[in-house]
Design an enzyme around this catalytic site. Structure first.
Site, PDB file in Angstrom:
ATOM      1  N   GLU B  80     -49.724   7.374  12.222  1.00 14.69           N
ATOM      2  CA  GLU B  80     -48.542   7.552  12.445  1.00 14.69           C
ATOM      3  C   GLU B  80     -47.787   7.982  13.893  1.00 14.69           C
ATOM      4  O   GLU B  80     -46.524   7.133  14.666  1.00 14.69           O
ATOM      5  CB  GLU B  80     -47.129   7.743  10.943  1.00 14.69           C
ATOM      6  CG  GLU B  80     -47.644   6.321   9.637  1.00 14.69           C
ATOM      7  CD  GLU B  80     -48.858   7.713   9.148  1.00 14.69           C
ATOM      8  OE1 GLU B  80     -49.720   8.524   9.559  1.00 14.69           O
ATOM      9  OE2 GLU B  80     -49.052   7.053   8.173  1.00 14.69           O
ATOM     10  N   HIS B 147     -44.434   8.030  -3.212  1.00 16.59           N
ATOM     11  CA  HIS B 147     -44.457   7.051  -2.807  1.00 16.59           C
ATOM     12  C   HIS B 147     -43.021   6.268  -4.282  1.00 16.59           C
ATOM     13  O   HIS B 147     -43.321   5.034  -4.019  1.00 16.59           O
ATOM     14  CB  HIS B 147     -45.810   6.179  -3.355  1.00 16.59           C
ATOM     15  CG  HIS B 147     -46.577   6.098  -3.676  1.00 16.59           C
ATOM     16  ND1 HIS B 147     -47.592   8.189  -3.082  1.00 16.59           N
ATOM     17  CD2 HIS B 147     -47.793   5.854  -2.243  1.00 16.59           C
ATOM     18  CE1 HIS B 147     -48.689   7.680  -2.079  1.00 16.59           C
ATOM     19  NE2 HIS B 147     -48.855   6.930  -2.155  1.00 16.59           N
TER      20      HIS B 147
HETATM   21  C1  LIG Z   1     -49.699  10.154   6.628  1.00 20.53           C
HETATM   22  C2  LIG Z   1     -49.586   8.920   5.364  1.00 20.53           C
HETATM   23  N1  LIG Z   1     -49.987   7.586   6.297  1.00 20.53           N
HETATM   24  C3  LIG Z   1     -50.974   6.396   5.188  1.00 20.53           C
HETATM   25  C4  LIG Z   1     -50.485   7.134   4.206  1.00 20.53           C
HETATM   26  C5  LIG Z   1     -51.358   5.708   3.083  1.00 20.53           C
HETATM   27  N2  LIG Z   1     -53.091   6.128   2.832  1.00 20.53           N
HETATM   28  C6  LIG Z   1     -53.316   6.471   1.186  1.00 20.53           C
HETATM   29  S1  LIG Z   1     -54.692   6.566   1.773  1.00 20.53           S
HETATM   30  C7  LIG Z   1     -55.180   6.001   3.133  1.00 20.53           C
HETATM   31  C8  LIG Z   1     -56.549   5.532   3.666  1.00 20.53           C
HETATM   32  C9  LIG Z   1     -57.259   6.791   3.775  1.00 20.53           C
HETATM   33  O1  LIG Z   1     -58.572   6.528   4.369  1.00 20.53           O
HETATM   34  P1  LIG Z   1     -59.731   7.986   4.408  1.00 20.53           P
HETATM   35  O2  LIG Z   1     -59.376   9.081   4.692  1.00 20.53           O
HETATM   36  O3  LIG Z   1     -61.021   7.601   4.822  1.00 20.53           O
HETATM   37  O4  LIG Z   1     -59.356   7.923   2.317  1.00 20.53           O
HETATM   38  P2  LIG Z   1     -60.610   7.887   1.272  1.00 20.53           P
HETATM   39  O5  LIG Z   1     -58.998   7.193   0.368  1.00 20.53           O
HETATM   40  O6  LIG Z   1     -60.657   6.449   2.105  1.00 20.53           O
HETATM   41  O7  LIG Z   1     -61.375   8.562   0.009  1.00 20.53           O
HETATM   42  C10 LIG Z   1     -53.987   5.422   3.753  1.00 20.53           C
HETATM   43  C11 LIG Z   1     -53.469   4.896   4.706  1.00 20.53           C
HETATM   44  C12 LIG Z   1     -51.212   7.998   3.824  1.00 20.53           C
HETATM   45  N3  LIG Z   1     -51.413   8.915   2.158  1.00 20.53           N
HETATM   46  N4  LIG Z   1     -50.951   9.148   4.286  1.00 20.53           N
END
Ligand SMILES: Cc1ncc(C[n+]2csc(CCOP(=O)(O)OP(=O)(O)O)c2C)c(N)n1
Ligand SMILES: Cc1ncc(C[n+]2csc(CCOP(=O)(O)OP(=O)(O)O)c2C)c(N)n1
Ligand SMILES: [Mg+2]
Ligand SMILES: [Mg+2]
Lengths: 324, 344, 344, 324
Positions: B80, B147
């Site tokens: 972000e 959230h």
């Molecule tokens: C700073 C931030 N931005 C957006 C999110 C929303 N979000 C939650 S999980 C996720 C994807 C995370 O992907 P990854 O790190 O690959 O973990 P996975 O869920 O695949 O295990 C997003 C964008 C967040 N939690 N934190």
């Protein structure tokens, strides 16, 4: 890796934690699909070998900060199923008594478990700080934490690993590369095939491991943990796996090609380990079934416990903002 | 704000056919975005998971990649801070990025870039930064501390930004169009609890609600409730209940939080002499504090009672239903406070 | 807050010999840090350029590496977000990091880690985060928009933090000791304009000013000025000038901004019935708005005049002297507003 | 590199900008040491070859976001000395009419110059956005910006380069590795010898260049710029140099070993280029002296202009917060 070979008992213990994790997940997913859950819920299906194999490589005095798909690690560190399911249902008996959602904030310093927050990957520098506290106090302890493929795009990945190298901190960072960040595939996240490549940019080792093979995960983690404990500094480990369900319970993950899921289902980490154990002649189907049955009983107990547990008293809402 | 063009007739044919034009709050957001992207090739969307077949965590941009292509629907890596900075660069070149934060809670990740770079740029060296950040905010949905947040006060305090917070489907559309056409960085707080449960008439085509104008959502004589976002609905519900008890409540929906519509605030305060300020965000040093301070300075002689405020508690937002309900303002709590104030 | 131990007699021999104990504001900060590091092995400092022979941009930790070694004086790479996160981890393990932001302005870089992780941690799962961030703030020094900021309002709005802002050398020491011993994350805003120009008696050894208690810096009957930080000195200067014109001003120095000393605020407001709130930070949704709102709620019936506020303008902080002077509150502007208020 | 050879006129033009930069710096440093300045001031001594060599590689339609030590780049893009010195003195005739300090916020979009802010390295993703606007509009233009060694420790370095790779953006990032971040030497910032190593972690080229050799700097930059313009994506260039004065004017930099400074003074980029020009037989001492003299006159003119220029009217303080 042969230095860290596992006994039969250890392997069966690992199997138990993996099976317990999967059983919990199966039942919890069904529970939410029936509309009985409170708020959201993350499945960790496909991550059993990573969460258990890495967690098992730690000593009790080590500190770990697991994420939303690391249930196995929480459980083997001693967080009980009852506390976990209570928290999922927002009960007063949950890990954080209903203050935080699903597995968020499920820390307990008496278990050397750090709670995480949504803001990814904010837990990673916190784990670095834990590791730096061991340097500060000359303690032979290690800190470990996790990061998803998606979260490696965030600057904290870089800041933390660079500082870990500068301070030679006993930190092990497990990259859980499960091919997706929510709906976003790897190819839209980065232009490199292996995240482990980045370790060279910090002057630290970067390893890649088949994340569905628990013995391999354990071995590579154990080596990194003991290296860190001996003063050898941080390690990055990239464990390759696949997120087998949607991002969270509400997500049908239509954006994931079904063939990709089928391909990875053939590498189901729990089944794979069962096959290895049988092939190694360490157990038989009967014993595996017995463990599986035990897991079902434990999960059922946790659910019953949680359902009967009280909700938090609204009069307590303003308590605990500050440590006194 | 730039000149408002005519309606270019790009409204969705289906929706034109629907003469009642009842849309949900979230459909109004989606419509505004789609129509503005059709009208102005400089407008595009960027954010996490907004592209492809997925269309965002709340599906606001579902179908956008098909219609507008990948160049105008930028699916961003999870970074972000970096991508808000990139949006600032694109805006400096005359594009008009509309950034989706997946949840308003994550806006703190991009904070530095927003409050230091984008907000100060025009003052410092005269280059405009016409982006919009859409921030899905507010709670009541059992989503826990990360959230459910309402971080608008941080940004209203910060010089150089504009901040809006629509409470109705029509305003959701009209303020989004105004925000996109504004030449300054605008943070657009949309209320998740209204997404699918709040429906209403939305004018077709080009419909702009000017930034900086509050809306008198209900007139009354006994007491003013000044509020915004999801609490407007709570306040109107409370007003109905209070009417039964012969308490005649005026409800002012601020709509824009920066710049505040000081005139509208003072007018209602001077009219009724009793003011209750309500918002979902935590009360302490919230936007409501500023509203109270303005009134206590400029409408002092008209006041018949203390200025009361109802906001979130000074705690993180708890997950468990009884705790979240205790944390959060709602119609029942408004009724309670309004009655006490009316009796003062 | 943890129990306060006795004075272990670690005060600098030179300073004990100096019975007047007149220290500058910045020397008081340095002394507090040094003494606390001598007393408690868990206390250490971290930040950019604070180590080695350099000792920090303002030299607060000059000599610390020599005395305490590199393990307790952590010179950090330029990565505020990451190292505040690391401090949180160290604090979770029972250490007490004192983080130096090079300038308060850069605290926005670490914002996410402060407001989301550290601030919420104890509420969420009961683990304490006892760190302190020292933030050199405020302007008047021709340092421009990025070396002059007063960002305290963002943090007072955020649940789970404590915020202090000393105005005198004695409070600089006493509040820093209190902050370090507090088991919660505390942001300590120190005022750069006071660093070397403000001198005063500082008690030797263990001297703690409890968090949460305002200080009545001057008593008076006609009007209350409620303020903090560098504006306390301006208010006291103004009060002298006003006394000449027979306006008898009370000055309340808040000292702690979170939690606010509501009792002290209400007491002075009820006593004089006329309140002027002053701070260097920009006025809009500043801490002063909360003070005004509290008074207009809880001291309404005692008020004889509107509540006035004087703060920075709603612009970035300009560099050029005539612009910065126009931006910033000072004694002359206070005198002007106080006179008008007294005449109301 | 031979594709981008420079004519004699071009080389002398480059020499002029480098000399102008150095002359300005010498005079401004003396001015501040006499206590005649307003606020702080950053010397860019030692950075002449980088700021001029890189800036010269751009076409007028390209956009550049220089930093506090890139005066040469500002000047050759068309920012006049009068505006620069006026700004240093907080005059209404300064680049930003006294709103921002020293070289901060010295942008002018009519010159395709982006102004920077203190918060390092916040300008880097902004330059990425500029590059992405060229992709968006299919324009054959390039964005270039700079980052210090110290600022590479910040997460934005990582976020920006990763996204630049993902979007194949025409971005050239110059790392000005001048051995120090304020008082902090490289060894306390990172555990790698070359920052350019990190480029591999994003799947983009990373080059290292002797930052005091303006012809080498120009060549490597020009190649990266034209590659980017042709759709070849981003490049990282690490230019090695030394910060020859303190961090800012108030800083005596006692923490820098004097031998290190002496070693680098022998590689003074302006003198080095003079020697190269003379060795190449392209000029003679008389012509160089003449250029030097011209530079002195221009700087003196700028100072006189700025000193006489009006301060901003305080009544304007609230103007311009918003674009209308
Ligand atoms: C700073 C931030 N931005 C957006 C999110 C929303 N979000 C939650 S999980 C996720 C994807 C995370 O992907 P990854 O790190 O690959 O973990 P996975 O869920 O695949 O295990 C997003 C964008 C967040 N939690 N934190
Ligand atoms: C986010 C942020 N933190 C701290 C500072 C204070 N600061 C100004 S310059 C500097 C060192 C920068 O070093 P480097 O990037 O190597 O640039 P150099 O000054 O050496 O050219 C620091 C720490 C800042 N400007 N921004
Ligand atoms: Mg993933
Ligand atoms: Mg440097």
């Amino acid at each position: 890796m042969s230095n860290y070979s596992l006994t039969r008992d250890q392997k069966l213990e690992i199997y138990y934690w993996m099976r317990l994790t999967r059983t919990f997940d199966d039942i919890a997913v069904a529970y939410w699909k029936q509309g009985r859950g409170v708020g959201g819920m993350f499945s960790e299906r496909g991550h059993e070998a990573i969460s258990v194999g890495t967690g098992y490589a730690l000593a009790p005095e080590d500190v770990v900060a697991p994420l939303h798909r690391d249930l196995g690690c929480y459980l083997l560190r001693g967080l009980t199923l009852r506390r976990v399911f209570s928290n999922l249902l927002g009960r007063a008996t949950g890990t954080n008594a209903g203050r935080d959602a699903n597995m968020h904030g499920s820390g307990d310093m008496s278990l050397n478990l750090v709670g995480f927050i949504s803001h990814l990957p904010q837990t990673v520098p916190v784990a670095l700080g834990v590791a730096m506290s061991f340097v500060y106090r000359n303690e032979p302890r290690v800190a470990m934490t996790y990061i998803g493929d998606g979260s490696t795009s965030a600057g904290l990945f870089h800041e933390t690993l660079n500082m870990a190298a500068v301070f030679n901190a006993p930190l092990v960072l497990i990259v859980e590369n499960n091919q997706y960040a929510y709906s976003t595939p790897l190819v839209q996240q980065m232009k490199i095939p292996d995240i482990a490549t980045r370790a060279a940019g910090y002057g630290i080792p970067g390893n890649i491991v088949e994340g569905n093979d628990v013995e391999a995960v354990y071995a590579v983690t154990k080596e990194a943990v003991e290296r860190a404990r001996a003063g050898g500094g941080p390690t990055l480990i990239e464990a390759k796996t696949m997120r087998m369900m949607g991002h969270a319970i509400h997500d049908g993950a239509e954006y994931v090609p079904r063939e990709l899921l089928a391909e990875w289902e053939r590498k189901n980490p729990v089944i794979l380990f069962e096959q290895q154990l049988l092939a190694q002649g360490l157990t038989d189907q009967e014993e595996l079934d017995e463990i599986k049955h035990r897991c079902e009983i434990e999960v059922t107990d946790a659910i019953e416990y949680a359902e009967k547990a009280p909700l938090p008293d609204p009069a307590t809402v303003e308590q605990g903002v500050y440590a006194e | 704000m730039s000149q408002l063009p005519n309606n270019f007739g790009f409204a969705d044919p289906e929706q034109i056919a629907d003469t009642t034009r009842e849309l949900t709050y979230i459909a109004a957001i989606s419509e505004a975005l789609r129509e503005e992207m059709r009208r102005d090739p400089n407008v595009f969307v960027m954010g996490e998971d907004i592209g492809g077949t997925f269309g965002g965590a709340f599906k606001v941009t579902k179908g956008f990649t098909d219609e507008f292509g990948e160049k105008r629907v930028l699916n961003m890596p999870m970074a972000e801070l970096g991508f808000v900075g990139a949006a600032t660069g694109m805006a400096l070149m005359g594009l008009r990025p509309v950034i989706e934060m997946q949840f308003a809670d994550f806006i703190s990740t991009a904070f530095d870039s927003i409050v230091q770079f984008a907000a100060t740029n025009h003052y410092r060296w005269g280059a405009a930064v016409p982006w919009v950040i859409r921030a899905p905010s507010d709670g009541g949905l059992r989503s826990g501390p990360f959230h459910s947040q309402n971080p608008e006060a941080w940004f209203v305090h910060t010089p150089g930004l504009k901040v809006v917070a629509p409470a109705t489907p029509a305003d959701a559309k009209g303020l989004l169009l105004a925000a996109i056409r504004d030449d300054n960085p605008v943070i657009y707080f949309e209320s998740k609890p209204l997404y699918r449960s709040e429906k209403g008439y939305v004018p077709p085509g080009d419909y702009v609600v000017p930034i900086g104008q509050a809306n008198l959502a209900r007139t009354g004589n006994d007491l003013s409730i000044i509020t915004y976002g999801a609490q407007v609905r709570e306040a109107l519900t409370a007003a109905e209940q209070l009417a039964v008890e012969d308490i005649d409540v005026e409800v002012l929906d601020l709509r824009t939080l920066k710049p505040l519509d000081t005139e509208a605030i003072l007018t209602t305060a001077r009219k009724t002499g009793k003011v209750l300020i309500v918002h979902s965000a935590n009360r302490l040093v919230g936007v409501g504090a500023e509203v109270a301070a303005i009134i206590s300075d400029q409408a002092f002689e008209w006041l018949d009672a203390p200025i009361r405020r109802l906001g979130g508690l000074d705690t993180p937002i708890p997950f468990s239903p009884p705790l979240e309900d205790a944390y959060r303002p709602n119609a029942a709590k408004i009724v309670q406070m309004a009655k006490e104030l009316a009796a003062f």
